[in-house]
Design a protein around this motif. Structure first.
Motif, PDB file in Angstrom:
ATOM      1  N   ASN A   1     -67.267 -13.103  28.575  1.00 20.55           N
ATOM      2  CA  ASN A   1     -67.317 -13.101  27.114  1.00 20.55           C
ATOM      3  C   ASN A   1     -67.900 -11.788  26.600  1.00 20.55           C
ATOM      4  O   ASN A   1     -68.982 -11.380  27.029  1.00 20.55           O
ATOM      5  N   THR A   2     -67.185 -11.154  25.683  1.00 17.53           N
ATOM      6  CA  THR A   2     -67.549  -9.787  25.325  1.00 17.53           C
ATOM      7  C   THR A   2     -67.572  -9.511  23.831  1.00 17.53           C
ATOM      8  O   THR A   2     -68.453  -8.809  23.341  1.00 17.53           O
ATOM      9  N   SER A   3     -66.624 -10.042  23.078  1.00 18.42           N
ATOM     10  CA  SER A   3     -66.548  -9.672  21.665  1.00 18.42           C
ATOM     11  C   SER A   3     -66.025 -10.828  20.824  1.00 18.42           C
ATOM     12  O   SER A   3     -65.418 -11.771  21.333  1.00 18.42           O
ATOM     13  N   ILE A   4     -66.294 -10.728  19.520  1.00 17.97           N
ATOM     14  CA  ILE A   4     -65.808 -11.708  18.561  1.00 17.97           C
ATOM     15  C   ILE A   4     -65.256 -10.968  17.354  1.00 17.97           C
ATOM     16  O   ILE A   4     -65.564  -9.803  17.129  1.00 17.97           O
ATOM     17  N   VAL A   5     -64.431 -11.660  16.588  1.00 18.10           N
ATOM     18  CA  VAL A   5     -63.994 -11.139  15.303  1.00 18.10           C
ATOM     19  C   VAL A   5     -64.884 -11.755  14.238  1.00 18.10           C
ATOM     20  O   VAL A   5     -65.114 -12.960  14.207  1.00 18.10           O
ATOM     21  N   SER A   6     -65.403 -10.919  13.373  1.00 16.64           N
ATOM     22  CA  SER A   6     -66.185 -11.397  12.244  1.00 16.64           C
ATOM     23  C   SER A   6     -65.631 -10.763  10.980  1.00 16.64           C
ATOM     24  O   SER A   6     -64.818  -9.841  11.037  1.00 16.64           O
ATOM     25  N   ASN A   7     -66.055 -11.256   9.843  1.00 22.36           N
ATOM     26  CA  ASN A   7     -65.625 -10.656   8.583  1.00 22.36           C
ATOM     27  C   ASN A   7     -66.830 -10.481   7.669  1.00 22.36           C
ATOM     28  O   ASN A   7     -67.954 -10.801   8.039  1.00 22.36           O
ATOM     29  N   SER A   8     -66.591  -9.967   6.485  1.00 21.16           N
ATOM     30  CA  SER A   8     -67.696  -9.657   5.587  1.00 21.16           C
ATOM     31  C   SER A   8     -68.433 -10.897   5.097  1.00 21.16           C
ATOM     32  O   SER A   8     -69.575 -10.819   4.656  1.00 21.16           O
ATOM     33  N   LYS A   9     -67.795 -12.057   5.186  1.00 19.36           N
ATOM     34  CA  LYS A   9     -68.415 -13.282   4.681  1.00 19.36           C
ATOM     35  C   LYS A   9     -69.115 -14.077   5.770  1.00 19.36           C
ATOM     36  O   LYS A   9     -69.914 -14.960   5.480  1.00 19.36           O
ATOM     37  N   ALA A  10     -68.796 -13.801   7.028  1.00 19.05           N
ATOM     38  CA  ALA A  10     -69.384 -14.563   8.127  1.00 19.05           C
ATOM     39  C   ALA A  10     -69.612 -13.649   9.311  1.00 19.05           C
ATOM     40  O   ALA A  10     -68.662 -13.094   9.849  1.00 19.05           O
ATOM     41  N   SER A  11     -70.877 -13.487   9.707  1.00 16.30           N
ATOM     42  CA  SER A  11     -71.191 -12.591  10.815  1.00 16.30           C
ATOM     43  C   SER A  11     -71.150 -13.297  12.157  1.00 16.30           C
ATOM     44  O   SER A  11     -71.150 -12.655  13.200  1.00 16.30           O
ATOM     45  N   GLY A  12     -71.120 -14.609  12.161  1.00 21.09           N
ATOM     46  CA  GLY A  12     -71.102 -15.360  13.402  1.00 21.09           C
ATOM     47  C   GLY A  12     -69.695 -15.751  13.824  1.00 21.09           C
ATOM     48  O   GLY A  12     -68.705 -15.162  13.407  1.00 21.09           O
ATOM     49  N   ASN A  13     -69.626 -16.777  14.642  1.00 19.17           N
ATOM     50  CA  ASN A  13     -68.354 -17.213  15.197  1.00 19.17           C
ATOM     51  C   ASN A  13     -67.445 -17.831  14.137  1.00 19.17           C
ATOM     52  O   ASN A  13     -67.870 -18.673  13.354  1.00 19.17           O
ATOM     53  N   ILE A  14     -66.198 -17.377  14.126  1.00 20.09           N
ATOM     54  CA  ILE A  14     -65.190 -17.977  13.246  1.00 20.09           C
ATOM     55  C   ILE A  14     -63.987 -18.453  14.065  1.00 20.09           C
ATOM     56  O   ILE A  14     -62.876 -18.546  13.568  1.00 20.09           O
ATOM     57  N   GLY A  15     -64.240 -18.723  15.357  1.00 23.60           N
ATOM     58  CA  GLY A  15     -63.194 -19.244  16.223  1.00 23.60           C
ATOM     59  C   GLY A  15     -62.318 -18.187  16.852  1.00 23.60           C
ATOM     60  O   GLY A  15     -61.247 -18.504  17.363  1.00 23.60           O
ATOM     61  N   LEU A  16     -62.779 -16.927  16.828  1.00 24.57           N
ATOM     62  CA  LEU A  16     -62.008 -15.833  17.416  1.00 24.57           C
ATOM     63  C   LEU A  16     -62.900 -15.056  18.370  1.00 24.57           C
ATOM     64  O   LEU A  16     -63.551 -14.076  17.998  1.00 24.57           O
ATOM     65  N   GLY A  17     -62.950 -15.524  19.607  1.00 23.76           N
ATOM     66  CA  GLY A  17     -63.738 -14.864  20.635  1.00 23.76           C
ATOM     67  C   GLY A  17     -62.836 -14.264  21.698  1.00 23.76           C
ATOM     68  O   GLY A  17     -61.691 -14.696  21.879  1.00 23.76           O
ATOM     69  N   PHE A  18     -63.364 -13.259  22.422  1.00 24.97           N
ATOM     70  CA  PHE A  18     -62.547 -12.556  23.412  1.00 24.97           C
ATOM     71  C   PHE A  18     -63.342 -12.308  24.682  1.00 24.97           C
ATOM     72  O   PHE A  18     -64.532 -12.000  24.647  1.00 24.97           O
ATOM     73  N   ALA A  19     -62.646 -12.439  25.803  1.00 29.78           N
ATOM     74  CA  ALA A  19     -63.265 -12.237  27.109  1.00 29.78           C
ATOM     75  C   ALA A  19     -62.446 -11.249  27.920  1.00 29.78           C
ATOM     76  O   ALA A  19     -61.218 -11.202  27.824  1.00 29.78           O
ATOM     77  N   ILE A  20     -63.149 -10.452  28.733  1.00 37.29           N
ATOM     78  CA  ILE A  20     -62.478  -9.539  29.653  1.00 37.29           C
ATOM     79  C   ILE A  20     -61.969 -10.365  30.835  1.00 37.29           C
ATOM     80  O   ILE A  20     -62.735 -11.112  31.452  1.00 37.29           O
ATOM     81  N   PRO A  21     -60.685 -10.268  31.179  1.00 36.08           N
ATOM     82  CA  PRO A  21     -60.139 -11.064  32.285  1.00 36.08           C
ATOM     83  C   PRO A  21     -60.895 -10.795  33.588  1.00 36.08           C
ATOM     84  O   PRO A  21     -61.235  -9.652  33.896  1.00 36.08           O
ATOM     85  N   ILE A  22     -61.152 -11.840  34.353  1.00 37.36           N
ATOM     86  CA  ILE A  22     -61.921 -11.703  35.584  1.00 37.36           C
ATOM     87  C   ILE A  22     -61.178 -10.880  36.629  1.00 37.36           C
ATOM     88  O   ILE A  22     -61.818 -10.264  37.503  1.00 37.36           O
ATOM     89  N   ASP A  23     -59.851 -10.824  36.576  1.00 36.74           N
ATOM     90  CA  ASP A  23     -59.118  -9.995  37.533  1.00 36.74           C
ATOM     91  C   ASP A  23     -59.541  -8.536  37.407  1.00 36.74           C
ATOM     92  O   ASP A  23     -59.656  -7.816  38.413  1.00 36.74           O
ATOM     93  N   THR A  24     -59.759  -8.086  36.187  1.00 41.79           N
ATOM     94  CA  THR A  24     -60.253  -6.723  35.964  1.00 41.79           C
ATOM     95  C   THR A  24     -61.746  -6.637  36.240  1.00 41.79           C
ATOM     96  O   THR A  24     -62.218  -5.705  36.905  1.00 41.79           O
ATOM     97  N   ALA A  25     -62.509  -7.589  35.732  1.00 45.29           N
ATOM     98  CA  ALA A  25     -63.965  -7.546  35.866  1.00 45.29           C
ATOM     99  C   ALA A  25     -64.418  -7.589  37.323  1.00 45.29           C
ATOM    100  O   ALA A  25     -65.379  -6.910  37.703  1.00 45.29           O
ATOM    101  N   SER A  26     -63.738  -8.369  38.157  1.00 46.05           N
ATOM    102  CA  SER A  26     -64.150  -8.472  39.561  1.00 46.05           C
ATOM    103  C   SER A  26     -63.877  -7.174  40.306  1.00 46.05           C
ATOM    104  O   SER A  26     -64.664  -6.767  41.171  1.00 46.05           O
ATOM    105  N   ARG A  27     -62.761  -6.511  39.998  1.00 50.71           N
ATOM    106  CA  ARG A  27     -62.477  -5.212  40.628  1.00 50.71           C
ATOM    107  C   ARG A  27     -63.556  -4.203  40.269  1.00 50.71           C
ATOM    108  O   ARG A  27     -64.093  -3.498  41.142  1.00 50.71           O
ATOM    109  N   VAL A  28     -63.877  -4.132  38.990  1.00 51.99           N
ATOM    110  CA  VAL A  28     -64.889  -3.194  38.525  1.00 51.99           C
ATOM    111  C   VAL A  28     -66.248  -3.519  39.151  1.00 51.99           C
ATOM    112  O   VAL A  28     -66.969  -2.624  39.612  1.00 51.99           O
ATOM    113  N   ALA A  29     -66.612  -4.796  39.196  1.00 50.32           N
ATOM    114  CA  ALA A  29     -67.900  -5.198  39.759  1.00 50.32           C
ATOM    115  C   ALA A  29     -68.011  -4.820  41.230  1.00 50.32           C
ATOM    116  O   ALA A  29     -69.053  -4.335  41.689  1.00 50.32           O
TER     117      ALA A  29
END
Length: 352
Positions: free
Chosen positions: A197-225
């Motif tokens: 879990n890495t990033s979310i989309v927020s807007n000017s009216k809501a700084s927290g979660n609005i149901g749009l979250g994003f994660a880096i795929p583990i296939d990439t993350a495991s190679r990098v790690a």
């Protein structure tokens, strides 16, 4: 009086065991099972500097304390304290960082006997599949939320450490992700980590979660790690072009780096890259994200057209490889507009 008294008899409130037992013993393929399994490999990370700090989450990779997290969680520097699932704490040091992927590996001091996470394969994910996010939103350690995979290969532009742009093809989910979730696991119902879990989309009216979250795929993350653990430095694939958004989508090449993979494959300034493999390219940022999802030195097929999108041809490119010591910096004009994506680490105000 909250409960009426029975006339002359001893009446009271009774409790019963669940009929199916699933509330006590989690069954494989349930949110409860996934949460229980992955929580034992999820840690809270606190970083305190002289004036500020941050809080995030990490995924245990080995019994002796290698932990995967986001670069923006630990990138500001300071003393790193890790809280384990049993409540004990360890200090930690940075093993290596990958700014382009916003990933980092830290090593706990004096750790042993930890439970490593089971890593799955993000390449097998399907839209609509149930997933679980675990982390420390707003400092609430071990928080579990659930949702689905809302989309795959979503191009995400996020500002990384020191304002560097980080661009990746992310897993989109509606599982609640908030400040402090950064670096934590997104898992399937088998309890396998399929994203960070890495990033979310927020807007000017809501700084927290609005149901749009994003994660880096583990296939990439495991190679990098693995690269960070083995050598302290990660690599990233290199195409070797700068560019802009095409007039009708795709990515227009502004210049080709001499001697690069693009140069060797015969790509020219003014041409348009329409597809990477079978996937259409929607913008220059999308091109960067699609290239970054490949392994360095791998072969890919590009569909290339003229500036008007005509005269398409197929070009095989063997990607270059370079050490990931700085984030991707394609044409700076792409990042001058306000970016809706934010990194959900928990910032803390330090004492002066």
């Amino acid at each position: 009086m909250l409960i009426a008294e029975g006339g002359g008899t001893n009446s009271g409130i009774t409790q019963h065991d669940p009929v199916t037992g699933t509330q006590v013993n989690a069954q494989v393929g349930t949110v409860q099972f996934a949460a229980g399994k992955a929580s034992s490999s999820t840690v809270d990370i606190t970083v305190r500097g002289a004036r500020s700090g941050s809080e995030g989450t990490g995924v245990v990779l080995s019994p002796d304390g290698y932990v995967l997290t986001n670069n923006h969680v630990i990138g500001s520097g300071g003393e790193i304290t890790v809280t384990l699932p049993d409540g004990t704490t360890r200090t930690a040091s940075v093993v290596g960082t990958s700014p382009s992927y916003d990933l980092a590996v830290i090593k706990l001091n004096g750790a042993s006997g930890l439970t490593p996470a089971e890593l799955g394969k993000s390449s097998t994910l399907a839209v609509g599949q149930s997933v679980v996010a675990i982390g420390s939103p707003l400092g609430l350690e071990g928080t579990v939320t659930s949702g689905i995979v809302s989309a795959l290969n979503r191009t995400v532009d996020v500002q990384g450490e020191n304002g560097q742009p980080v661009i990746y093809n992310g897993i989109q989910t509606d599982a609640s992700i908030n400040s402090g979730n950064s670096g934590g696991p997104l898992v399937n119902l088998d309890g396998q980590v399929i994203g960070i879990n890495t990033s979310i989309v927020s807007n000017s009216k809501a700084s927290g979660n609005i149901g749009l979250g994003f994660a880096i795929p583990i296939d990439t993350a495991s190679r990098v790690a693995n690269e960070l653990i083995n050598g302290g430095v990660a690599t990233k694939p290199q195409l070797g072009v700068t560019g802009t958004n095409g007039q009708s989508g795709a990515a227009t090449i502004s210049s080709v780096v001499p001697g690069s993979a693009a140069d060797k494959a015969g790509l020219k300034a003014g041409e348009t890259i329409v597809k990477v493999g079978n996937r259409a390219v929607s913008s220059f940022s999308d091109l960067v994200a699609q290239i970054s999802s490949n392994v360095p030195a791998s072969k890919i097929n590009l569909t290339v057209a003229d500036s008007a999108g005509g005269n398409q041809r197929q070009v095989e490119v063997t990607l270059g490889s370079e050490q990931d010591k700085a984030a991707e910096t394609p044409d700076d004009s792409l990042f001058q507009q306000q970016n809706p994506y934010t990194s959900p680490d928990g910032g803390m105000q330090g004492e002066r």
